[in-house]
Design a protein around this motif. Structure first.
Motif, mmCIF file in Angstrom:
data_model
loop_
_atom_site.group_PDB
_atom_site.id
_atom_site.type_symbol
_atom_site.label_atom_id
_atom_site.label_comp_id
_atom_site.label_asym_id
_atom_site.label_seq_id
_atom_site.Cartn_x
_atom_site.Cartn_y
_atom_site.Cartn_z
ATOM 1 N N THR A 160 65.789 14.641 -2.126
ATOM 2 C CA THR A 160 67.224 14.851 -1.966
ATOM 3 C C THR A 160 67.904 15.291 -3.260
ATOM 4 N N ASP A 205 69.699 18.941 -4.061
ATOM 5 C CA ASP A 205 71.122 19.060 -4.382
ATOM 6 C C ASP A 205 71.334 19.628 -5.778
ATOM 7 N N PHE A 221 78.160 23.290 -1.046
ATOM 8 C CA PHE A 221 77.585 22.112 -0.404
ATOM 9 C C PHE A 221 78.012 22.036 1.061
ATOM 10 N N GLY A 242 78.477 16.178 1.241
ATOM 11 C CA GLY A 242 78.381 17.181 0.196
ATOM 12 C C GLY A 242 79.472 17.076 -0.840
ATOM 13 N N MET A 269 78.526 14.951 -3.869
ATOM 14 C CA MET A 269 77.606 15.626 -4.767
ATOM 15 C C MET A 269 78.306 16.748 -5.554
#
Length: 442
Positions: A137, A141, A157, A364, A367
Motif C-alpha cells: 500500500t 501511494d 489520488f 486518498g 494520503m
C-alpha cells in the motif's frame, strides 16, 4: 520545489513534469497504470470480502466476537508490516519491487481459503493476505504522489481511488453471479478470485515504471514558494537529504504536520466500524436474504466511485483536512441511520451513499495531505507511518465492536461507536494541524 537533473529522467519524474504542465494539471500515466492494477486486484479481493462475513458467520457458525477477531486481523494485521514495506521501498527507490511482492503474496492466499476450514487456519491465511496488502500500500501511494504535481495530488489520488473502486463494484457483482450459478459457490469464488489477482500482478509487472525520483530540498532552501511544481525532469538528492532507515521513518513524527495527521487518523480510526459490520447491521435491519448480501457493498462502491474525483479536487481547493473530517461526519450519519427506527425504501440507498462518501472524502485525501509534509526519500515510510496508526486503531475498533455486539447487542455496540466517533471528531477538529502551504492551500 525539486532540483532538476538533466542527465537522466526517471519515468515517474517525467510523469510529474507532464502532470504539472498546462492550465489544468494532467493525471500522470503512472497513476492510470496503478489504477488499472488496483481495479483488477479489487475485483479479486472484493469478491472474497463480499462473501466472507456470510461464509464465516453462516457457513462456519462463528459468533460476532469470533468474526470481530477475524475481521480485525483482516483489516488491521497489515499495520504490523506497513512500516517495513515503506522502508524497503524507500531503500534504493524499490517501490515497484515491494509492491509486486505484496500483490503477489495476496494473490497466492486466495486459493488457500479453499482448504482452510477452521478459525486458526482462516486467521493465518487472512493474516498473510493482509501482510501482502500492508507491504504494497505505501509503495503504491508513494508512486502516485511522486508522479503527480503537488497542487493536484488530491485529484490524482481521487482518480486512482475511483479506478480502485470500480473494481470494488465489479467484485461483489461477480461473487453474486458465481454464487447463483455454481454448485460449490464459495469454492468457485475463491478460485476465480485467485485468477483475477494473478492478472493484476501481471499488469503491474508490465505497465508500471520501476524508477522513481529521489527527494531534494524543499522550497525553503531555494526561495521558491512551497507547492510550486517544476516542469523539468528528474529530481535528485542533495547533500543534507534524510537518510533512509526505520529510525528516520519514526523520526518523521517530529515534523508537526506529520505527527498531527497521524494523531487525527488514529483518533478517528478508533470509531471506524468495519464495512462488514455495517453490511451485517443493514442486513439485520432490512431482513436482506443471504443470496443478496453480496450486493450490499455495491452501494458503497458506487458512491465512492462517483465522489472520489470531485472530493479529491475539492480537497485540493478548500483544504484536505476539512474534507477528511467531513467524511467522518458522513460516517457518523451512517451510524445514526442504522440506530434509528426509520423505515423507508430509501434507507439502504442513503446509508450506502453516505458510507461511500465517507471513503471518497478520506481514503486518498489523507494520503494527499500527508505527501505534502514527507520528504520524497522517505515518502513510502511516511505514508506507511500514518497508515499504521489508522490501521491499528481500526483493528482495535473491530475487536471492541465485535465484543460489545456479543455482550450487549448490536444497537448498544453501534450507539457506543457513534458516541466515540462524535468525541473523536471534535478532538480532531480542535487539534488544528499546522499544515504546509502545499497541503492546505485553498
Amino acid at each position: 520545489m525539486y532540483v532538476a537533473d538533466s542527465r537522466g529522467a526517471p519515468a515517474a519524474a517525467a510523469d510529474a513534469a507532464r502532470a504539472g504542465s498546462g492550465r489544468r494539471s494532467a493525471i500522470a500515466p503512472t497513476v492510470f497504470a496503478l489504477g488499472t492494477v488496483s481495479l483488477i486486484t479489487d475485483v479479486s479481493s472484493e469478491m472474497v470480502t463480499a462473501v466472507l462475513p456470510l461464509y464465516l458467520v453462516t457457513g462456519l457458525g462463528l459468533s460476532p466476537l469470533g468474526f470481530g477477531l477475524l475481521d480485525g486481523v483482516y483489516n488491521g494485521f497489515s499495520a504490523l508490516v506497513r512500516l517495513v514495506g515503506g522502508h524497503l521501498a524507500d531503500r534504493g527507490g524499490r517501490h515497484k519491487a515491494v509492491a509486486v511482492f505484496g500483490y503477489g503474496l495476496s494473490a497466492l492466499c486466495k486459493p488457500l481459503l479453499l482448504v482452510a476450514g477452521s478459525l486458526p487456519l482462516i486467521g493465518a491465511v487472512l493474516a498473510a493476505d493482509r501482510t501482502g496488502k500492508g507491504l504494497r500500500t505505501a509503495p503504491r501511494d508513494a508512486l502516485i504522489s511522486l508522479a503527480s504535481a503537488p497542487e493536484s495530488r488530491g485529484r490524482a489520488f481521487g482518480v486512482h481511488r475511483a479506478m480502485d473502486t470500480a473494481g470494488a463494484m465489479l467484485g461483489p457483482l461477480t461473487a453474486f453471479l458465481i454464487l447463483r450459478q455454481a454448485a460449490d459457490g464459495y469454492d468457485a469464488v475463491f478460485t476465480v478470485s485467485f485468477c483475477v489477482a494473478a492478472l493484476g500482478v501481471l499488469v503491474l509487472l508490465l505497465f508500471v515504471p520501476s524508477r522513481t525520483p529521489q527527494a531534494t530540498r524543499t522550497a525553503t532552501s531555494t526561495g521558491t514558494p512551497t507547492g510550486t511544481p517544476t516542469t523539468t525532469t528528474a529530481a535528485i538528492s542533495v547533500e543534507g537529504a534524510p537518510r533512509v532507515s526505520l529510525r528516520a521513518a519514526l523520526a518523521l513524527l517530529r515534523i508537526r504536520p506529520v505527527r498531527q495527521l497521524t494523531l487525527v487518523a488514529l483518533l478517528l480510526g478508533l470509531a471506524t466500524v468495519s464495512d462488514s459490520f455495517v453490511y451485517l447491521l443493514l442486513q439485520h435491519r432490512l431482513g436482506v436474504p443471504d443470496r443478496w448480501f453480496a450486493l450490499l457493498p455495491l452501494g458503497t462502491a458506487a458512491a465512492f466511485l462517483l465522489l472520489a474525483v470531485p472530493l479529491g479536487r475539492l480537497a485540493d481547493k478548500v483544504g484536505r483536512r476539512q474534507v477528511f473530517l467531513g467524511g467522518h461526519v458522513a460516517l457518523l450519519l451512517v451510524y445514526v441511520l442504522l440506530l434509528t427506527g426509520w423505515q423507508s425504501p430509501a434507507l439502504p440507498f442513503l446509508t450506502l451513499a453516505l458510507h461511500g462518501g465517507f471513503y471518497a472524502a478520506t481514503d486518498g485525501v489523507l494520503m494527499a495531505a500527508a505527501a505534502g509534509s514527507v520528504p520524497a526519500e522517505l515518502r513510502s515510510s511516511g505514508l506507511a507511518l500514518i497508515q499504521t496508526g489508522q490501521a491499528l486503531a481500526r483493528f482495535a475498533c473491530s475487536i471492541a465492536f465485535g465484543a460489545a455486539w456479543t455482550a450487549w447487542g448490536d444497537r448498544t455496540a453501534l450507539g457506543t461507536a457513534a458516541a466515540v466517533l462524535s468525541a473523536c471528531a471534535v478532538g480532531a477538529f480542535l487539534l488544528r494541524p499546522s499544515n504546509s502551504p502545499e497541503e492546505e492551500r485553498p
